[in-house]
Design a protein around this motif. Structure first.
Motif, PDB file in Angstrom:
ATOM      1  N   VAL A  21      32.232  42.390  50.974  1.00 27.92           N
ATOM      2  CA  VAL A  21      32.814  42.261  49.636  1.00 27.92           C
ATOM      3  C   VAL A  21      33.766  43.421  49.355  1.00 27.92           C
ATOM      4  O   VAL A  21      34.857  43.232  48.803  1.00 27.92           O
ATOM      5  CB  VAL A  21      31.702  42.172  48.567  1.00 27.92           C
ATOM      6  CG1 VAL A  21      32.269  42.311  47.172  1.00 27.92           C
ATOM      7  CG2 VAL A  21      30.953  40.861  48.704  1.00 27.92           C
ATOM      8  N   SER A  22      33.387  44.627  49.743  1.00 31.52           N
ATOM      9  CA  SER A  22      34.258  45.792  49.496  1.00 31.52           C
ATOM     10  C   SER A  22      35.535  45.686  50.317  1.00 31.52           C
ATOM     11  O   SER A  22      36.610  46.058  49.844  1.00 31.52           O
ATOM     12  CB  SER A  22      33.524  47.090  49.808  1.00 31.52           C
ATOM     13  OG  SER A  22      33.240  47.185  51.178  1.00 31.52           O
ATOM     14  N   ARG A  23      35.448  45.172  51.540  1.00 32.67           N
ATOM     15  CA  ARG A  23      36.653  45.010  52.363  1.00 32.67           C
ATOM     16  C   ARG A  23      37.583  43.956  51.771  1.00 32.67           C
ATOM     17  O   ARG A  23      38.799  44.113  51.795  1.00 32.67           O
ATOM     18  CB  ARG A  23      36.270  44.631  53.784  1.00 32.67           C
ATOM     19  CG  ARG A  23      35.699  45.785  54.562  1.00 32.67           C
ATOM     20  CD  ARG A  23      35.413  45.401  55.975  1.00 32.67           C
ATOM     21  NE  ARG A  23      34.897  46.550  56.707  1.00 32.67           N
ATOM     22  CZ  ARG A  23      34.311  46.467  57.880  1.00 32.67           C
ATOM     23  NH1 ARG A  23      34.141  45.293  58.460  1.00 32.67           N
ATOM     24  NH2 ARG A  23      33.881  47.559  58.478  1.00 32.67           N
ATOM     25  N   ILE A  24      37.010  42.886  51.232  1.00 32.10           N
ATOM     26  CA  ILE A  24      37.829  41.860  50.589  1.00 32.10           C
ATOM     27  C   ILE A  24      38.482  42.434  49.332  1.00 32.10           C
ATOM     28  O   ILE A  24      39.663  42.213  49.072  1.00 32.10           O
ATOM     29  CB  ILE A  24      36.979  40.617  50.251  1.00 32.10           C
ATOM     30  CG1 ILE A  24      36.545  39.911  51.535  1.00 32.10           C
ATOM     31  CG2 ILE A  24      37.752  39.656  49.350  1.00 32.10           C
ATOM     32  CD1 ILE A  24      35.532  38.802  51.325  1.00 32.10           C
ATOM     33  N   ALA A  25      37.720  43.199  48.549  1.00 32.64           N
ATOM     34  CA  ALA A  25      38.238  43.768  47.300  1.00 32.64           C
ATOM     35  C   ALA A  25      39.355  44.767  47.549  1.00 32.64           C
ATOM     36  O   ALA A  25      40.307  44.858  46.761  1.00 32.64           O
ATOM     37  CB  ALA A  25      37.102  44.427  46.528  1.00 32.64           C
ATOM     38  N   THR A  26      39.271  45.542  48.632  1.00 30.95           N
ATOM     39  CA  THR A  26      40.296  46.552  48.915  1.00 30.95           C
ATOM     40  C   THR A  26      41.477  45.979  49.674  1.00 30.95           C
ATOM     41  O   THR A  26      42.483  46.648  49.856  1.00 30.95           O
ATOM     42  CB  THR A  26      39.704  47.722  49.730  1.00 30.95           C
ATOM     43  OG1 THR A  26      39.157  47.222  50.946  1.00 30.95           O
ATOM     44  CG2 THR A  26      38.659  48.463  48.926  1.00 30.95           C
ATOM     45  N   GLU A  30      41.101  39.357  54.551  1.00 28.42           N
ATOM     46  CA  GLU A  30      41.343  38.274  53.601  1.00 28.42           C
ATOM     47  C   GLU A  30      40.113  37.382  53.529  1.00 28.42           C
ATOM     48  O   GLU A  30      39.477  37.091  54.539  1.00 28.42           O
ATOM     49  CB  GLU A  30      42.538  37.460  54.066  1.00 28.42           C
ATOM     50  CG  GLU A  30      42.976  36.428  53.050  1.00 28.42           C
ATOM     51  CD  GLU A  30      44.246  35.715  53.498  1.00 28.42           C
ATOM     52  OE1 GLU A  30      44.342  34.510  53.208  1.00 28.42           O
ATOM     53  OE2 GLU A  30      45.093  36.351  54.118  1.00 28.42           O
ATOM     54  N   ASP A  31      39.787  36.941  52.326  1.00 25.18           N
ATOM     55  CA  ASP A  31      38.653  36.040  52.143  1.00 25.18           C
ATOM     56  C   ASP A  31      39.047  34.665  52.646  1.00 25.18           C
ATOM     57  O   ASP A  31      40.053  34.102  52.222  1.00 25.18           O
ATOM     58  CB  ASP A  31      38.265  35.978  50.669  1.00 25.18           C
ATOM     59  CG  ASP A  31      36.971  35.239  50.446  1.00 25.18           C
ATOM     60  OD1 ASP A  31      36.237  35.003  51.425  1.00 25.18           O
ATOM     61  OD2 ASP A  31      36.668  34.915  49.289  1.00 25.18           O
ATOM     62  N   THR A  32      38.257  34.127  53.571  1.00 27.91           N
ATOM     63  CA  THR A  32      38.599  32.840  54.174  1.00 27.91           C
ATOM     64  C   THR A  32      37.773  31.692  53.613  1.00 27.91           C
ATOM     65  O   THR A  32      37.759  30.615  54.185  1.00 27.91           O
ATOM     66  CB  THR A  32      38.400  32.906  55.701  1.00 27.91           C
ATOM     67  OG1 THR A  32      37.044  33.253  55.950  1.00 27.91           O
ATOM     68  CG2 THR A  32      39.324  33.919  56.326  1.00 27.91           C
ATOM     69  N   ALA A  33      37.068  31.914  52.513  1.00 26.56           N
ATOM     70  CA  ALA A  33      36.251  30.846  51.920  1.00 26.56           C
ATOM     71  C   ALA A  33      37.173  29.763  51.382  1.00 26.56           C
ATOM     72  O   ALA A  33      38.200  30.035  50.780  1.00 26.56           O
ATOM     73  CB  ALA A  33      35.383  31.404  50.809  1.00 26.56           C
ATOM     74  N   ASP A  34      36.824  28.507  51.627  1.00 25.91           N
ATOM     75  CA  ASP A  34      37.625  27.398  51.131  1.00 25.91           C
ATOM     76  C   ASP A  34      36.733  26.443  50.343  1.00 25.91           C
ATOM     77  O   ASP A  34      35.525  26.483  50.442  1.00 25.91           O
ATOM     78  CB  ASP A  34      38.314  26.652  52.268  1.00 25.91           C
ATOM     79  CG  ASP A  34      37.327  26.017  53.216  1.00 25.91           C
ATOM     80  OD1 ASP A  34      36.175  26.485  53.282  1.00 25.91           O
ATOM     81  OD2 ASP A  34      37.710  25.055  53.896  1.00 25.91           O
ATOM     82  N   ASP A  35      37.360  25.602  49.571  1.00 24.34           N
ATOM     83  CA  ASP A  35      36.610  24.635  48.772  1.00 24.34           C
ATOM     84  C   ASP A  35      36.449  23.369  49.595  1.00 24.34           C
ATOM     85  O   ASP A  35      37.261  22.455  49.538  1.00 24.34           O
ATOM     86  CB  ASP A  35      37.340  24.353  47.468  1.00 24.34           C
ATOM     87  CG  ASP A  35      36.545  23.456  46.548  1.00 24.34           C
ATOM     88  OD1 ASP A  35      35.312  23.357  46.745  1.00 24.34           O
ATOM     89  OD2 ASP A  35      37.139  22.859  45.644  1.00 24.34           O
ATOM     90  N   SER A  36      35.381  23.312  50.389  1.00 23.61           N
ATOM     91  CA  SER A  36      35.189  22.167  51.272  1.00 23.61           C
ATOM     92  C   SER A  36      34.674  20.949  50.524  1.00 23.61           C
ATOM     93  O   SER A  36      34.697  19.852  51.059  1.00 23.61           O
ATOM     94  CB  SER A  36      34.225  22.531  52.398  1.00 23.61           C
ATOM     95  OG  SER A  36      32.973  22.892  51.870  1.00 23.61           O
TER      96      SER A  36
END
Length: 75
Positions: A21-26, A30-36
């Protein structure tokens, strides 16, 4: 990496998740979550119409009769 409850690849432990989460926030990664769910919703919306078009009127009538009998048997 273990998969989460929805199949996404997320760390299972709290510390690993916090680091992610900290790496995504900084902006490090890149967050790779998608709306499947959108894919499944679109398929579900098309499915009934396609099935109805493939059935004969007699088959549709039989399916409707079975469904009505099942609904009324519960009461």
């Amino acid at each position: 990496m273990p998969k989460g409850p929805r199949g996404d690849k997320r760390p299972a432990d709290a510390v690993g998740l916090a680091v992610l989460v900290s790496r995504i926030a900084t902006g490090e990664i890149e967050d790779t979550a998608d709306d499947s769910k959108a894919h499944h919703r679109e398929g579900g919306k098309k499915g009934g119409a396609v099935r109805a078009a493939a059935l004969t009127p007699e088959q549709r009538s039989e399916i409707a009769k079975k469904a009505a009998a099942k609904r009324w048997s519960k009461q």
